[in-house]
Design a protein around this motif. Structure first.
Motif, PDB file in Angstrom:
ATOM      1  N   ASP A 443       0.800  -1.222   0.000  1.00 17.54           N
ATOM      2  CA  ASP A 443       0.000   0.000   0.000  1.00 17.54           C
ATOM      3  C   ASP A 443       0.837   1.278   0.000  1.00 17.54           C
ATOM      4  N   ALA A 444       2.087   1.222   0.517  1.00 15.17           N
ATOM      5  CA  ALA A 444       2.942   2.409   0.525  1.00 15.17           C
ATOM      6  C   ALA A 444       3.212   2.876  -0.904  1.00 15.17           C
ATOM      7  N   VAL A 445       3.096   1.959  -1.863  1.00 19.05           N
ATOM      8  CA  VAL A 445       3.313   2.276  -3.271  1.00 19.05           C
ATOM      9  C   VAL A 445       1.978   2.526  -3.979  1.00 19.05           C
ATOM     10  N   THR A 446       1.024   1.619  -3.764  1.00 17.95           N
ATOM     11  CA  THR A 446      -0.193   1.625  -4.570  1.00 17.95           C
ATOM     12  C   THR A 446      -1.355   2.380  -3.938  1.00 17.95           C
ATOM     13  N   GLY A 447      -1.250   2.734  -2.667  1.00 19.42           N
ATOM     14  CA  GLY A 447      -2.449   3.156  -1.935  1.00 19.42           C
ATOM     15  C   GLY A 447      -3.212   1.897  -1.572  1.00 19.42           C
ATOM     16  N   ALA A 448      -4.312   2.061  -0.839  1.00 18.57           N
ATOM     17  CA  ALA A 448      -4.997   0.903  -0.280  1.00 18.57           C
ATOM     18  C   ALA A 448      -5.342  -0.134  -1.351  1.00 18.57           C
ATOM     19  N   ALA A 449      -4.857  -1.369  -1.175  1.00 18.43           N
ATOM     20  CA  ALA A 449      -5.153  -2.467  -2.102  1.00 18.43           C
ATOM     21  C   ALA A 449      -5.327  -3.744  -1.289  1.00 18.43           C
ATOM     22  N   THR A 450      -5.002  -4.894  -1.868  1.00 22.01           N
ATOM     23  CA  THR A 450      -5.289  -6.154  -1.170  1.00 22.01           C
ATOM     24  C   THR A 450      -4.036  -6.754  -0.537  1.00 22.01           C
ATOM     25  N   VAL A 451      -4.269  -7.674   0.390  1.00 23.85           N
ATOM     26  CA  VAL A 451      -3.190  -8.381   1.062  1.00 23.85           C
ATOM     27  C   VAL A 451      -2.332  -9.117   0.035  1.00 23.85           C
ATOM     28  N   ILE A 452      -2.978  -9.802  -0.896  1.00 27.68           N
ATOM     29  CA  ILE A 452      -2.206 -10.629  -1.824  1.00 27.68           C
ATOM     30  C   ILE A 452      -1.409  -9.780  -2.806  1.00 27.68           C
ATOM     31  N   SER A 453      -1.929  -8.622  -3.220  1.00 23.17           N
ATOM     32  CA  SER A 453      -1.129  -7.799  -4.135  1.00 23.17           C
ATOM     33  C   SER A 453       0.086  -7.255  -3.386  1.00 23.17           C
ATOM     34  N   ALA A 454      -0.076  -6.952  -2.096  1.00 24.85           N
ATOM     35  CA  ALA A 454       1.072  -6.524  -1.290  1.00 24.85           C
ATOM     36  C   ALA A 454       2.088  -7.655  -1.183  1.00 24.85           C
ATOM     37  N   MET A 455       1.584  -8.880  -1.018  1.00 23.15           N
ATOM     38  CA  MET A 455       2.492 -10.019  -0.939  1.00 23.15           C
ATOM     39  C   MET A 455       3.234 -10.219  -2.251  1.00 23.15           C
ATOM     40  N   GLY A 456       2.528 -10.021  -3.358  1.00 18.58           N
ATOM     41  CA  GLY A 456       3.166 -10.129  -4.673  1.00 18.58           C
ATOM     42  C   GLY A 456       4.301  -9.123  -4.795  1.00 18.58           C
ATOM     43  N   ALA A 457       4.047  -7.898  -4.300  1.00 16.19           N
ATOM     44  CA  ALA A 457       5.070  -6.852  -4.382  1.00 16.19           C
ATOM     45  C   ALA A 457       6.264  -7.184  -3.485  1.00 16.19           C
ATOM     46  N   GLY A 458       5.985  -7.762  -2.311  1.00 14.67           N
ATOM     47  CA  GLY A 458       7.067  -8.146  -1.402  1.00 14.67           C
ATOM     48  C   GLY A 458       7.937  -9.227  -2.021  1.00 14.67           C
ATOM     49  N   LYS A 459       7.270 -10.122  -2.722  1.00  8.28           N
ATOM     50  CA  LYS A 459       7.956 -11.232  -3.382  1.00  8.28           C
ATOM     51  C   LYS A 459       8.862 -10.730  -4.508  1.00  8.28           C
ATOM     52  N   LEU A 460       8.306  -9.823  -5.307  1.00  2.00           N
ATOM     53  CA  LEU A 460       9.053  -9.246  -6.415  1.00  2.00           C
ATOM     54  C   LEU A 460      10.290  -8.524  -5.881  1.00  2.00           C
ATOM     55  N   ALA A 461      10.089  -7.732  -4.837  1.00  2.00           N
ATOM     56  CA  ALA A 461      11.208  -6.969  -4.279  1.00  2.00           C
ATOM     57  C   ALA A 461      12.275  -7.907  -3.729  1.00  2.00           C
ATOM     58  N   ALA A 462      11.851  -9.006  -3.101  1.00  2.00           N
ATOM     59  CA  ALA A 462      12.826  -9.953  -2.559  1.00  2.00           C
ATOM     60  C   ALA A 462      13.711 -10.503  -3.676  1.00  2.00           C
ATOM     61  N   ARG A 463      13.069 -10.812  -4.813  1.00  2.00           N
ATOM     62  CA  ARG A 463      13.833 -11.329  -5.953  1.00  2.00           C
ATOM     63  C   ARG A 463      14.827 -10.272  -6.439  1.00  2.00           C
ATOM     64  N   SER A 464      14.358  -9.023  -6.548  1.00  2.00           N
ATOM     65  CA  SER A 464      15.226  -7.945  -7.037  1.00  2.00           C
ATOM     66  C   SER A 464      16.372  -7.680  -6.069  1.00  2.00           C
ATOM     67  N   ILE A 465      16.064  -7.712  -4.767  1.00  2.00           N
ATOM     68  CA  ILE A 465      17.107  -7.458  -3.756  1.00  2.00           C
ATOM     69  C   ILE A 465      18.172  -8.551  -3.841  1.00  2.00           C
ATOM     70  N   ALA A 466      17.722  -9.794  -4.004  1.00  2.00           N
ATOM     71  CA  ALA A 466      18.682 -10.898  -4.119  1.00  2.00           C
ATOM     72  C   ALA A 466      19.572 -10.701  -5.337  1.00  2.00           C
ATOM     73  N   GLU A 467      18.972 -10.315  -6.465  1.00  2.00           N
ATOM     74  CA  GLU A 467      19.768 -10.079  -7.680  1.00  2.00           C
ATOM     75  C   GLU A 467      20.763  -8.948  -7.449  1.00  2.00           C
ATOM     76  N   PHE A 468      20.273  -7.885  -6.797  1.00  2.00           N
ATOM     77  CA  PHE A 468      21.098  -6.694  -6.559  1.00  2.00           C
ATOM     78  C   PHE A 468      22.290  -7.016  -5.652  1.00  2.00           C
ATOM     79  N   LEU A 469      22.048  -7.789  -4.598  1.00  2.00           N
ATOM     80  CA  LEU A 469      23.108  -8.025  -3.613  1.00  2.00           C
ATOM     81  C   LEU A 469      24.016  -9.200  -3.968  1.00  2.00           C
ATOM     82  N   LEU A 470      23.543 -10.097  -4.819  1.00  2.00           N
ATOM     83  CA  LEU A 470      24.356 -11.278  -5.128  1.00  2.00           C
ATOM     84  C   LEU A 470      24.993 -11.186  -6.501  1.00  2.00           C
ATOM     85  N   LYS A 471      24.827 -10.034  -7.158  1.00  2.00           N
ATOM     86  CA  LYS A 471      25.355  -9.944  -8.533  1.00  2.00           C
ATOM     87  C   LYS A 471      26.879  -9.922  -8.520  1.00  2.00           C
TER      88      LYS A 471
END
Lengths: 471, 286
Positions: A443-471
């Motif tokens: 919601d900090a990005v999208t404004g009020a939305a659903t639990v699962i869309s927030a989870m999707g965003a958390g998942k995406l960010a985790a993947r990006s963070i892993a790529e960023f830190l392990l590159k």
């Protein structure tokens, strides 16, 4: 095994509406093993499963359902937990009817497979029968900070922990869970379930720091100084909106956030609460989203004699999940559709300014609406019907008309760009913000939305963070 | 858990505690507040920071024993722990550029006014302080104010100490005699702030008040702390937790704030009495 070709889902065993409208116990009781297997047998195990694409975190749905068919419930849990960190939560609060189940082939003729109900069953079975936590990769020595312990933050933390990162989650409140504990009521998502999911994360090595407000106690820059190499911001939606009509500061007017926080987080619904809330009387909730349904159903359970929902459009435009609306109607909430509040009226004793009743809500003036031409989003615009004002006699008014972003992080994080609504700007494909090493979602990005869309965003960010830190 | 490093009763109804909270101590500034919970089932209450020691990692709070929660807090002793202590929250009081300031404190509000006076004084600002209490027994922090004020006026409603009358008496006198200040800062009960603001208004000196409404989260989420400002004839809603707690005193709707602060009066009175009775049964010392 022969597929079950019944056109209907196995019904969800639920508390009787009349009984449950007066208690805070969970409404839906869940499948047992036999019913779960029977429902699983409705899945045809499509070669190209559309349901998986319909899930924001792409749970391999036919695969876990196959395990359920075989009675291997722990196996089913393992499949789900590879992609979802909070299955017991998602099985309860996801809008499956517009996501995975909307794509199910069984739904073309008849009802789709009860994917959400099966997910819930599997997660509950695991929590009741197994101590095992998901396997994590060997520690890679890299530290990541997660801001906020709501659905996006917990998901991001869980995924990173599985990949071997050392994760610390910072929570502003005294209890972890974000909207799952302060917002969504006990009868829809028992706090025990959230607690269990958080314990699962802790068992995976995730550290949790409560009472730390990022942007105040510590800034994002200080997190980097402390040795964190990436930061995920999942700080949630933020400040409640009000309508700007007269009377909104009267006693008895709440934001839905405040009402639900008092009831859920602070447990005002208990017999001897320490945090007060107005109970009983006549209650009106303004708004038509899931939060409005939660507030209305909470009001009933707190002993209200009458609960209204006032929404300016019609049933077709109501944004809440169908199931929540149906539950609310069954429990006795009265929908006043195509109405809009214009003023809240308070008690005023002109002869005695010290009358303790002064300033408490006595009613809400509304005006009837009709639907005009569609607006730019295609939704028909509500228009006031002239001279149609009427008074609704109520003691409590709950405003549930959305939130605007919290300024605490953006004002203390230089270089963090936000859009004109105040939402943090991220790259859609990665969740990356304008600051190096800083990611955001929910919601900090999208404004009020659903639990699962927030989870999707958390998942995406985790993947990006892993790529960023392990590159 | 947060340890109580020291505890001292300042008068029969006001208690001072130093709490070990290094993160909060590192950041706290005068005018900001913290939120605490005494125990695991406790309510969240906001308290304005009354001081801090960045090296020791402690934060000072001063509270009046008025309700169930402050009663429970006061029942704890040095070395005990409180469950939650989060902050610093809110915006710090603006002191930059001020050369001459009038500080008005009422009752336990003096505890919040003091660190502001100290900071101003340390910045080389000329400080005049007016502090008021109901009576001599309730007087707190007189020496501390004396140490940082160029002029100090102590008032009691019943005349049992200092000058008799409320804080508006010397304020009106000083201002009518022609003395001027860059800013007036008023902290105390709502009714006192309301009248102090009116005493200053004719002179047009910028006047800041510190609001302490009912709050839950303290981070902007609940909106329970909202108050109305009258800004050039237009009503503006602000949240004390993120926009304040300091506001322009000329704009604040005090009558509304007083009404809202009494929303749970019956509940609070009942909870206080229950806790009192419980403590009596258990033999807890006050």
């Amino acid at each position: 095994m022969k597929p079950n070709m019944s056109l209907k889902k196995n019904p969800m065993p639920s508390q009787d509406p009349k009984v449950r409208a007066r208690n805070f116990k969970e409404v839906a009781l869940g499948y047992d093993e036999a019913v779960a297997i029977d429902e699983a047998l409705r899945c045809l195990e499509c070669k190209n499963p559309a349901c998986v694409a319909g899930c924001p975190v792409n749970i391999r749905i036919p695969e876990f359902i196959k395990k359920v068919k075989e009675g291997d419930f722990e196996g089913a849990y393992n499949v789900i937990s590879e992609t979802s960190s909070l299955p017991a939560v998602c099985g309860r609060v996801c809008p499956q009817e517009t996501q995975c189940e909307a794509k199910c082939v069984r739904g073309i003729k008849g009802e789709p497979v009860g994917i959400g109900r099966l997910e819930r069953f599997v997660a509950d079975w695991h929590n009741a029968h197994s101590e095992k936590t998901p396997e994590c990769a060997a520690p890679n020595g890299k530290k990541v900070a997660v801001v906020g312990s709501g659905p996006s933050g917990l998901t991001c933390a869980g995924d990173l922990a599985k990949k071997g990162f050392e994760v610390t989650v910072f929570e502003a409140l005294h209890l972890a869970g974000g909207v799952l504990v302060y917002g969504i009521p006990e009868f829809r998502l028992p706090k025990k379930i959230v607690g269990q999911e958080i314990e699962n994360l802790k068992a995976m090595g995730v550290k949790l720091e409560t009472n730390i407000i990022i942007g105040k106690t510590l800034t994002v820059d200080e997190l980097f100084d402390m040795g964190f190499e990436a930061v995920f911001i999942g700080s949630g939606a933020g400040l409640p909106r009000f309508m700007g009509i007269p009377g909104e500061s009267l006693k008895g007017v709440y934001s839905a956030n405040e009402y639900l926080t008092r009831s859920n987080l602070m447990k005002s619904y208990e017999n001897e609460p320490v945090t007060p809330i107005m109970k009983g009387g006549r209650v009106v909730v303004v708004g038509g989203g899931n939060v409005a349904m939660d507030a209305a159903r909470t009001a009933l359970r707190l002993g209200a004699e009458k609960v209204y929902i006032v929404y300016r459009r019609s049933m077709d435009e109501l944004p809440a999940r169908r199931e929540e609306v149906e539950h609310a109607i069954e429990e006795g909430v009265e929908f006043k559709l195509l109405n809009n509040p214009v003023e809240i009226i308070g008690f005023n004793n002109p002869d005695d300014p010290r009358d303790p009743k002064n300033g408490f809500v006595t009613g809400m003036k509304c005006i009837r609406m009709e639907l005009g031409e569609p607006d730019e989003k295609g939704r028909r615009r509500p228009i006031e019907v002239p001279d149609s004002e009427f008074l609704l006699e109520v003691d409590t008014v709950i405003m549930s008309i959305g939130t605007s972003p919290n300024p605490l992080i953006k004002t203390t994080t230089e270089g963090l760009e936000v859009n004109r609504h105040g939402g943090i700007i991220v790259e859609e494909v990665s969740g990356k913000t304008s600051r190096d090493g800083v990611y955001a979602g929910g919601d900090a990005v999208t404004g009020a939305a659903t639990v699962i869309s927030a989870m999707g965003a958390g998942k995406l960010a985790a993947r990006s963070i892993a790529e960023f830190l392990l590159k | 858990m947060y340890r109580i490093v020291s505890k001292k009763l300042l008068n029969p109804t006001v208690c001072m505690m130093e709490i070990e909270a290094p993160f909060v101590a590192k950041k706290a500034e005068p005018g900001q507040f913290i939120i605490l919970r005494v125990d695991e089932s406790g309510e969240r209450i906001p308290l304005t920071v009354a001081g801090f020691d960045r090296e020791k990692g402690t934060v000072k709070i001063i509270f009046q024993i008025v309700g169930a929660t402050t009663l429970k807090l006061n029942a704890l002793s040095e070395g005990d722990f409180i469950q939650d202590f989060a902050g610093p929250l809110g915006v710090a009081t603006r002191v930059e550029g001020l050369r001459k300031v009038l500080i008005i404190g009422g009752g336990v509000g003096c505890a919040i006014a003091l660190p502001i006076a100290e900071k101003l004084s340390a910045n080389g600002c000329e400080v005049t302080s007016v502090i008021g209490f109901r009576s001599k027994e309730l007087l707190i922090l007189e020496d501390e104010f004396k140490a940082v004020s160029d002029k100090l006026f102590v008032m009691t409603d019943d005349g049992s100490y200092g000058e008799r009358g409320n804080v508006c008496v010397p304020v009106s006198r000083i201002l009518s005699e022609g003395e001027r200040f860059d800013e007036v800062i008023v902290i105390g009960p709502l009714i006192m702030m309301k009248f102090a603001v009116e005493a200053v208004r004719p002179y047009g000196i910028p006047c800041t008040v510190s609001m302490n409404p009912i709050m839950i989260d303290g981070t902007g989420m609940c909106g329970g702390c909202r108050l109305s400002l009258n800004r050039d004839g237009e009503k503006v809603i602000k949240f004390a937790c993120v926009d304040g707690p300091d506001f322009n005193g000329y704009e604040v709707d005090f009558d509304e704030a007083m009404s809202r602060s009494a929303m749970y009066r019956d509940f609070e009175r009942h909870a206080y009495e229950e806790t009192c009775n419980l403590f009596k049964k258990k033999g807890v010392n006050k």
